[in-house]
Write an enzyme that holds these catalytic residues in place. Sequence first.
Site, mmCIF file in Angstrom:
data_model
loop_
_atom_site.group_PDB
_atom_site.id
_atom_site.type_symbol
_atom_site.label_atom_id
_atom_site.label_comp_id
_atom_site.label_asym_id
_atom_site.label_seq_id
_atom_site.Cartn_x
_atom_site.Cartn_y
_atom_site.Cartn_z
ATOM 1 N N LYS A 141 2.191 -3.109 6.536
ATOM 2 C CA LYS A 141 2.552 -3.308 5.130
ATOM 3 C C LYS A 141 4.062 -3.112 4.920
ATOM 4 O O LYS A 141 4.703 -3.868 4.185
ATOM 5 C CB LYS A 141 1.753 -2.351 4.239
ATOM 6 C CG LYS A 141 0.256 -2.669 4.169
ATOM 7 C CD LYS A 141 -0.010 -3.993 3.457
ATOM 8 C CE LYS A 141 -1.498 -4.210 3.197
ATOM 9 N NZ LYS A 141 -1.766 -5.512 2.525
ATOM 10 N N SER A 146 0.827 -1.207 0.000
ATOM 11 C CA SER A 146 0.000 0.000 0.000
ATOM 12 C C SER A 146 0.862 1.258 0.000
ATOM 13 O O SER A 146 1.965 1.278 0.547
ATOM 14 C CB SER A 146 -0.877 -0.007 1.244
ATOM 15 O OG SER A 146 -1.492 1.259 1.434
ATOM 16 N N TYR A 173 -1.646 0.244 9.931
ATOM 17 C CA TYR A 173 -1.784 -0.462 8.655
ATOM 18 C C TYR A 173 -0.535 -0.262 7.799
ATOM 19 O O TYR A 173 0.029 -1.220 7.253
ATOM 20 C CB TYR A 173 -3.018 0.069 7.935
ATOM 21 C CG TYR A 173 -3.266 -0.478 6.555
ATOM 22 C CD1 TYR A 173 -3.857 -1.717 6.373
ATOM 23 C CD2 TYR A 173 -2.942 0.261 5.420
ATOM 24 C CE1 TYR A 173 -4.115 -2.213 5.099
ATOM 25 C CE2 TYR A 173 -3.194 -0.223 4.146
ATOM 26 C CZ TYR A 173 -3.782 -1.464 3.996
ATOM 27 O OH TYR A 173 -4.022 -1.946 2.734
#
Lengths: 333, 333
Positions: B162, B134, B158
């Site tokens: 990643k 991402s 998040y």
Amino acid sequence: MSSREGRLKVLIIGAGGMIGSKLARRIASDGVLAGQAVSRLDLVDIGLPSVPPGAEGLARALALDLSDEGVAERLVGDRPDVIFHLAAVVSGAAEADFELGYRVNLDATRALFEAIRRAHMAEGYCPRLVFTSSLAVYGAPLPELIPDDHIRAPHTSYGVQKAITELLLDDYTRRGFLDGIGLRLPTIVIRPGRPNAAASGFFSGILREPLAGQRSVLPVDETTRHWLASPRSAVGFLVHAAGLDGKRVGPRRTLTMPGVDCTVADQIAALGRRAGPEAVALIDRVPDPKIATIIGGWPRAFAPEAARCLGFTAETTVDELIDAYLEDDAPPA
Amino acid sequence: MSSREGRLKVLIIGAGGMIGSKLARRIASDGVLAGQAVSRLDLVDIGLPSVPPGAEGLARALALDLSDEGVAERLVGDRPDVIFHLAAVVSGAAEADFELGYRVNLDATRALFEAIRRAHMAEGYCPRLVFTSSLAVYGAPLPELIPDDHIRAPHTSYGVQKAITELLLDDYTRRGFLDGIGLRLPTIVIRPGRPNAAASGFFSGILREPLAGQRSVLPVDETTRHWLASPRSAVGFLVHAAGLDGKRVGPRRTLTMPGVDCTVADQIAALGRRAGPEAVALIDRVPDPKIATIIGGWPRAFAPEAARCLGFTAETTVDELIDAYLEDDAPPA
């Protein structure tokens, strides 16, 4: 950071290593850390670390493996105000044993962070955590002078484990679970003691052995450039990090430490100034292409602006590195 | 990549999502991947994913949670030649539930990597693993145009999860345990279906709803710049990654994908060209400072040189994004 009666409980994980034992001696000798009186100094390593002379009332030594089940909870159970996490499987060992490296350098560190987080959720605990990272988070291609915001793209499993921990340190700090500061230490020169097998060993050896009247092998070219600091400075970084105002650090919590930007030729010139041409003559130039290749992929020099703004200081010349060794570590002549 | 009789076993983890289900349909329809006939297509998600129409003989749907004990071993037990790992807890949910995010986005992914590594140690298994990362690996301060070697310093859990997976993907690939390719996908526009609560939802909404004659809210300034690609391009990236020669990729295995570099004003102008001023008039400007702040911290545009050199392609104009939606996803008028 909170502490009853302004008295500080300190925990050093990895207190048996060269830097950890010097840090323990410094804290025991100072009696204060981060501006507060130290009431307790817990020294933890896989083998029983030694208690600094005269610190028997303050310090307690424990032989524990942080990667064992329940050890992180036990250490956090005492609610230390400052935790130094220096324990690691070194680069060569983490490369030789994939599972060992991830278990110790990643999983055990995460177990520590998780134990702290659970104590935070239960009762708002939030210690200052000082973690030693590594320049191994940087991998080629590298600029000659590496800025603070250079990409962390390691070429070793050790570097990956350190880079992952840096990311976790940022996230746990941002969430308020702990108050983390990571330090990327320069190569430590002059390491006391005997020659070792590390690829970087010669950076210390070409100074330490001639200072003791012994021969030493230089396996690389004299133009080899690297980033050095004394053991004394490394301890100084850790002590300074313990007392930093976390708000001043910003969201990127791991900082490259200042160091001496020098070549091997600079090292040899300083040796000559301190110990004369007869010391320089004790260096045997025996090129080792394998070591030259390893060192060639390493970072050379840094622009550690963030650390300098936050007041971290180190030596600026090899002469000072030699003086620190002669004052702190050199065996009596 | 090895496969008996040149026939390929393919596994999609996260096959129930918007991109995963489109990828399954594309592979079932093509019948080939990475230049080889597909003999088996396993579709895995937490809820039972649907099998593409007509692919009942080729595809098998499984409801499994990769974060459950033993699931990674079971999936790797079939020795798929190509594994697409798209499953993730999305950004908002990973921020709201710290433990869930790390369990799914980090631990489950690592369990998959470890199951592959053990199969590698046992019998030399080494699948192509395509992982969706991402743009959230990047956090402010950011340059206007982000190069491939920009530091990964996320501002969300998040993004940290990643970024850590990107580091692990590099290390497991360097070690030869798997042959990994990570893709940082642009924001997907136009997402089919109904409006959702994601902060980025309006990038699709201001096109999709007016194209259907419905009103849509624009919560940010028209100068807002972002990086977009169609669902069709996202599937194209994944298919292209499956067939790439790993040797051409180099040690940094995760690549920022190409996309359309545009502002909201560019989007609105394209909507006008495709659907007229009456469609543009359906956009209601209702500034939302909360959304503006979130979007303001996001990356804006990229210089994805590595991906372009490796042949990844995407749309270059918003007009093409709209055409892709009208051809692939728009409900009948």
